[in-house]
Design an enzyme around this catalytic site. Sequence first.
Site, PDB file in Angstrom:
ATOM      1  N   CYS A   2       0.873  -1.162  -0.124  1.00 41.61           N
ATOM      2  CA  CYS A   2      -0.048   0.156  -0.102  1.00 41.61           C
ATOM      3  C   CYS A   2       0.924   1.321   0.108  1.00 41.61           C
ATOM      4  O   CYS A   2       0.381   2.401  -0.285  1.00 41.61           O
ATOM      5  CB  CYS A   2      -0.803   0.178   1.089  1.00 41.61           C
ATOM      6  SG  CYS A   2      -0.210  -0.063   2.788  1.00 41.61           S
ATOM      7  N   ASN A   3       2.102   1.076   0.366  1.00 39.61           N
ATOM      8  CA  ASN A   3       3.025   2.517   0.356  1.00 39.61           C
ATOM      9  C   ASN A   3       4.288   2.261  -0.376  1.00 39.61           C
ATOM     10  O   ASN A   3       5.395   3.155   0.047  1.00 39.61           O
ATOM     11  CB  ASN A   3       3.219   2.821   1.983  1.00 39.61           C
ATOM     12  CG  ASN A   3       3.764   2.042   2.720  1.00 39.61           C
ATOM     13  OD1 ASN A   3       4.247   0.789   2.363  1.00 39.61           O
ATOM     14  ND2 ASN A   3       3.092   1.949   4.211  1.00 39.61           N
ATOM     15  N   GLU A  51       5.972  -1.520  11.948  1.00 35.18           N
ATOM     16  CA  GLU A  51       4.851  -2.365  11.720  1.00 35.18           C
ATOM     17  C   GLU A  51       5.345  -3.646  11.190  1.00 35.18           C
ATOM     18  O   GLU A  51       6.128  -3.950  10.179  1.00 35.18           O
ATOM     19  CB  GLU A  51       3.993  -1.833  10.743  1.00 35.18           C
ATOM     20  CG  GLU A  51       4.215  -1.281   9.488  1.00 35.18           C
ATOM     21  CD  GLU A  51       4.352  -2.312   8.396  1.00 35.18           C
ATOM     22  OE1 GLU A  51       3.658  -3.252   8.690  1.00 35.18           O
ATOM     23  OE2 GLU A  51       4.791  -2.060   7.434  1.00 35.18           O
ATOM     24  N   GLN A  64       3.764  -6.041   9.501  1.00 35.03           N
ATOM     25  CA  GLN A  64       3.053  -6.771   8.349  1.00 35.03           C
ATOM     26  C   GLN A  64       4.028  -6.660   6.950  1.00 35.03           C
ATOM     27  O   GLN A  64       3.948  -7.683   6.461  1.00 35.03           O
ATOM     28  CB  GLN A  64       1.788  -5.854   7.972  1.00 35.03           C
ATOM     29  CG  GLN A  64       0.613  -5.953   8.646  1.00 35.03           C
ATOM     30  CD  GLN A  64       0.663  -5.339  10.102  1.00 35.03           C
ATOM     31  OE1 GLN A  64       1.255  -4.011   9.903  1.00 35.03           O
ATOM     32  NE2 GLN A  64       0.332  -5.657  11.205  1.00 35.03           N
ATOM     33  N   GLY A 102     -13.038  -5.745   2.599  1.00 32.15           N
ATOM     34  CA  GLY A 102     -11.774  -6.406   2.259  1.00 32.15           C
ATOM     35  C   GLY A 102     -11.325  -7.333   3.515  1.00 32.15           C
ATOM     36  O   GLY A 102     -11.326  -7.014   4.629  1.00 32.15           O
ATOM     37  N   GLY A 130      -8.414  -9.658   3.617  1.00 36.06           N
ATOM     38  CA  GLY A 130      -7.222 -10.015   3.542  1.00 36.06           C
ATOM     39  C   GLY A 130      -6.239  -9.775   4.926  1.00 36.06           C
ATOM     40  O   GLY A 130      -7.138  -9.510   5.584  1.00 36.06           O
ATOM     41  N   GLY A 173      -7.053  -6.286   6.050  1.00 34.66           N
ATOM     42  CA  GLY A 173      -8.528  -6.242   6.541  1.00 34.66           C
ATOM     43  C   GLY A 173      -8.775  -7.077   7.855  1.00 34.66           C
ATOM     44  O   GLY A 173      -9.409  -6.287   8.710  1.00 34.66           O
TER      45      GLY A 173
END
Length: 456
Positions: free
Chosen positions: A50-51, A114, A116, A189, A191, A194
Site C-alpha cells: 500500500c505504500n 509495523e 505486516q 476487504g 485479506g 482487512g
Amino acid sequence: MSVVVVGLNHRTAPVRLLERASVPSPQLGGVLAELISGTNVAEAVVLSTCNRVEVYAAVNTFHGALHEIGQVLATRTGVHIAELADHLYVHYSDAAVRHVFSVVSGLDSLVVGEPQILGQLRDAYNAADGHGAPGRVLHEVMQQALRVGKRVHTDTDIDHAGQSVVTAALRLGAEKVGPLVGRRALVVGAGSLGALAAATLQREGVGHITVLNRTADTAHRVAAGVGGTGGDLSGIRDALAEADVIVTATGSTEPVLTYQDVSAAMAARGPSAPDLVILDLAVPRDTERAVDTLPGVVVLDIEALTVALADAPASAAVDTAKSIIESEVQAFAAWQRAGEVAPTVVALRARADQVVAGELDRLHSRLPNLDEASRREVEKTVRRVVSTLLHTPTVRMKELASAPGGDRYAAAVRELFLLDGHARPAAAVTVDPSGPDGNPWVLSSEEVSADREVKG
C-alpha cells in the site's frame, strides 16, 4: 553480480503515482518476465504494497540494469522516465542489501516497526520464486532478509515503536470527527490488512463491525473473529448507510467505494447523522476521488497518513534495530565476497591442471621409453608440487575475501594468471557517468565504491 533496488514509496511519490505503479498479483508474472528478459537484470523480486513499489534485482551491469528497470516502471506508470526519476530511489550493492533489511524490519514503513511488511516481503519472494525470477543471489538476500526481520522483531521492542497503520488511521480519524468509540464500523476487504483492521477496530472500542469481501466465506471468517457480521460486496450500499467508520483495504484495481454508492448512503443516513469517516489504506485507492467532495464525508488515505506520521520520533528500539541490521549487512557482504572468489579459485586450479597436463605430455614425448610406474610417480610428484604451491594462496585468498576490499586479491590473481572469462567485480569498474541510452540516472565511481544511495 551485484544487488540493486529501484523503487518509490509514500515519501517520494504521491498516491496517484503509487497507484499507477502498483503490481496486482495477476500482473506480477508478466512484470517479472519483462524485468529479466533483458541482458542486464539476471534476477528479480517485486514488492508492491500500500505504500511502496520496489524492484529488487541481481544485475550484471549497473547502468544497463537501471535503464531496463526504469523502462518497466515507466511503462506501468505511463510517466516518462526523466519525470519518473524524480520520485525514484536507487540503492546499489551493500546499500541495496541494507535497504532490504531495513524494509523487512519495519524501519522504512509508514508506521515504524509495523510487522505486516515481514509477511508481505515473504509473499513477494514466494510469488517471484513461483515465476522462476530470483536466482542464487536474490534467494540468499531474501532468506537473510526474512531472518533479519524476525531477529529485529524478536530482539528489540520495535513492534511498540509505533502504532499499526490501522491504529494510526483511527487516531487521525478521531482527530477529524471526534471519538470513534461505540460507532458502527465497516471493513471492506478480508485479506491480511482487512483482518488486522477488524481486530484493531475491536480493540479500540469501535461498536458493531461488518466485514465485506469479494468472497463471502472469507468475510464471515474474519467477522466471526471479532463478533461481527460478514457478507459479499453486493451489500455494500446498505452497509455504507449503516456505518460511521469505514476501513477499506482491498487489492482491487478499480474503485470499490463509488461516488454513487457513497452519495446514496449519505442520503439514507439523513442530515443528523455524524460524519462518515473513510480510512482508505489501499493502493490503488478503493475510494473514488469524487467521494472526497461529498459533504459529511472525511476520506483519509495513505497520503494523509504519510503527512500525519512524518514527524514521529525515533526510539531506542530503532537504534538497536539499525545496529543489528548493520552487522547483518556486513555478514552478508562477507558471504558475497567469499562467493565471488570461488570462480577464481576454480579457474586457477583449472589453469594449473592445464599446465601440468601439457608439461606431462611434453615429458612423455621426450622420454617415450619411461615405464608406466615411473610415469605415474612423476605425474603424482608434479601434481603434488603444484597443489602445494597453490594451497596457501587459495586459502588466503578465501580468508581475505571476507574483509572489505578483499575482492582486490582475487582480481590480482585473475590479472596475474590471465584467467579469462572472470570479469572484474562491479565495484572496481569505472562507470560511464553519461549513462546508456539517455538514462537520466548518474552513478559516479566513487559512489559505486562507497555504496551510497543515488537519487536521480
